[in-house]
Design a protein around this motif. Structure first.
Motif, PDB file in Angstrom:
ATOM      1  N   GLU A 245      76.683  17.612 -44.278  1.00 26.85           N
ATOM      2  CA  GLU A 245      77.914  17.722 -45.081  1.00 26.85           C
ATOM      3  C   GLU A 245      78.263  16.377 -45.721  1.00 26.85           C
ATOM      4  O   GLU A 245      78.648  16.320 -46.884  1.00 26.85           O
ATOM      5  N   ALA A 246      78.125  15.294 -44.968  1.00 30.89           N
ATOM      6  CA  ALA A 246      78.443  13.968 -45.507  1.00 30.89           C
ATOM      7  C   ALA A 246      77.484  13.566 -46.617  1.00 30.89           C
ATOM      8  O   ALA A 246      77.887  12.935 -47.598  1.00 30.89           O
TER       9      ALA A 246
ATOM     10  N   GLU B 217      75.739  15.631 -48.583  1.00 36.60           N
ATOM     11  CA  GLU B 217      75.685  16.581 -49.686  1.00 36.60           C
ATOM     12  C   GLU B 217      76.349  15.991 -50.937  1.00 36.60           C
ATOM     13  O   GLU B 217      77.434  15.431 -50.865  1.00 36.60           O
ATOM     14  N   HIS B 218      75.670  16.098 -52.068  1.00 30.68           N
ATOM     15  CA  HIS B 218      76.154  15.552 -53.349  1.00 30.68           C
ATOM     16  C   HIS B 218      76.431  14.054 -53.250  1.00 30.68           C
ATOM     17  O   HIS B 218      77.321  13.550 -53.929  1.00 30.68           O
ATOM     18  N   THR B 219      75.705  13.366 -52.393  1.00 28.16           N
ATOM     19  CA  THR B 219      75.781  11.911 -52.188  1.00 28.16           C
ATOM     20  C   THR B 219      77.195  11.418 -51.837  1.00 28.16           C
ATOM     21  O   THR B 219      77.523  10.257 -52.063  1.00 28.16           O
ATOM     22  N   LYS B 220      78.016  12.297 -51.234  1.00 34.17           N
ATOM     23  CA  LYS B 220      79.389  11.917 -50.870  1.00 34.17           C
ATOM     24  C   LYS B 220      79.425  10.683 -49.965  1.00 34.17           C
ATOM     25  O   LYS B 220      80.275   9.807 -50.150  1.00 34.17           O
TER      26      LYS B 220
ATOM     27  N   TRP C  84      78.780   7.508 -52.044  1.00 34.57           N
ATOM     28  CA  TRP C  84      79.908   7.194 -52.922  1.00 34.57           C
ATOM     29  C   TRP C  84      81.084   6.638 -52.105  1.00 34.57           C
ATOM     30  O   TRP C  84      81.761   5.700 -52.548  1.00 34.57           O
ATOM     31  N   ALA C  85      81.323   7.212 -50.944  1.00 34.97           N
ATOM     32  CA  ALA C  85      82.400   6.712 -50.080  1.00 34.97           C
ATOM     33  C   ALA C  85      82.096   5.288 -49.621  1.00 34.97           C
ATOM     34  O   ALA C  85      82.990   4.426 -49.608  1.00 34.97           O
TER      35      ALA C  85
END
Length: 180
Positions: A33-34, A36-39, A42-43
């Motif tokens: 989940e973390a 996914e979509h490079t979240k 980015w965070a």
């Protein structure tokens, strides 16, 4: 020779998917989940840019640039050129099946992004690069354990991530020479 390597890749994937205690799958879902979509990256980049001063901004910019290059190479080029089915559904525990992507399994874009981001951050901020690298290892391991990828997919994703780092590191020299 290629068929023997493919067969070893399949056998190792089957073992890795079946391996481990139940709690490992729960952690894997959180890692997926973390990532996914490079979240996750980015965070991390946002946190470094805000809290890390000049060094943090430099590390974040390098990480994002390398990650973008790796994403283009893995998802925009290689995945389109080489189609590979994901490991068979019957190898994967039912609770992991709903999250499996339908795209080509080769290469692992999650791993490419993780390696690229971590590898580009490390020269600018080694301690943070090490933390990101540890998280990147978890991402690659999760992609194997969940049945989303074969080991070769993850290995090539890692190599593409390193290529993204190399491109970002070489870009200033190439720009000075007028090659880009």
């Amino acid at each position: 020779m290629a068929s023997a390597l493919r067969e070893r890749d399949r056998r190792l994937a089957r073992r890795l998917i079946a391996w481990g205690p139940p709690w490992l799958r729960r952690i894997g879902r959180a890692v997926e989940e973390a990532a996914e979509h490079t979240k996750l990256w980015w965070a991390a980049a946002g946190t470094m840019a805000v809290a890390g001063g000049r060094r943090g901004r430099r590390a974040a910019a390098a990480g994002v640039a390398a990650m973008a290059a790796a994403e283009v190479l893995s998802n925009g080029v290689v995945k389109r050129l080489y189609q590979r089915r994901r490991p068979p559904r019957e190898w994967v525990p039912p609770e992991d099946l709903p999250d499996r992507p339908d795209s080509s399994s080769f290469p692992s874009g999650h791993t490419a992004a993780a390696v690229a981001f971590s590898g580009a951050v490390a020269p600018a901020w080694p301690a943070v690069g090490a933390v990101c690298g540890a998280a990147g290892v978890l991402v690659g391991a999760q992609r194997l354990h969940s049945g989303a990828h074969y080991p070769a997919d993850v290995a090539v994703g890692g190599a593409i991530g390193l290529a993204g780092v190399a491109l970002v590191r070489a870009a200033p020299r190439l720009l000075r020479r007028g090659a880009l």
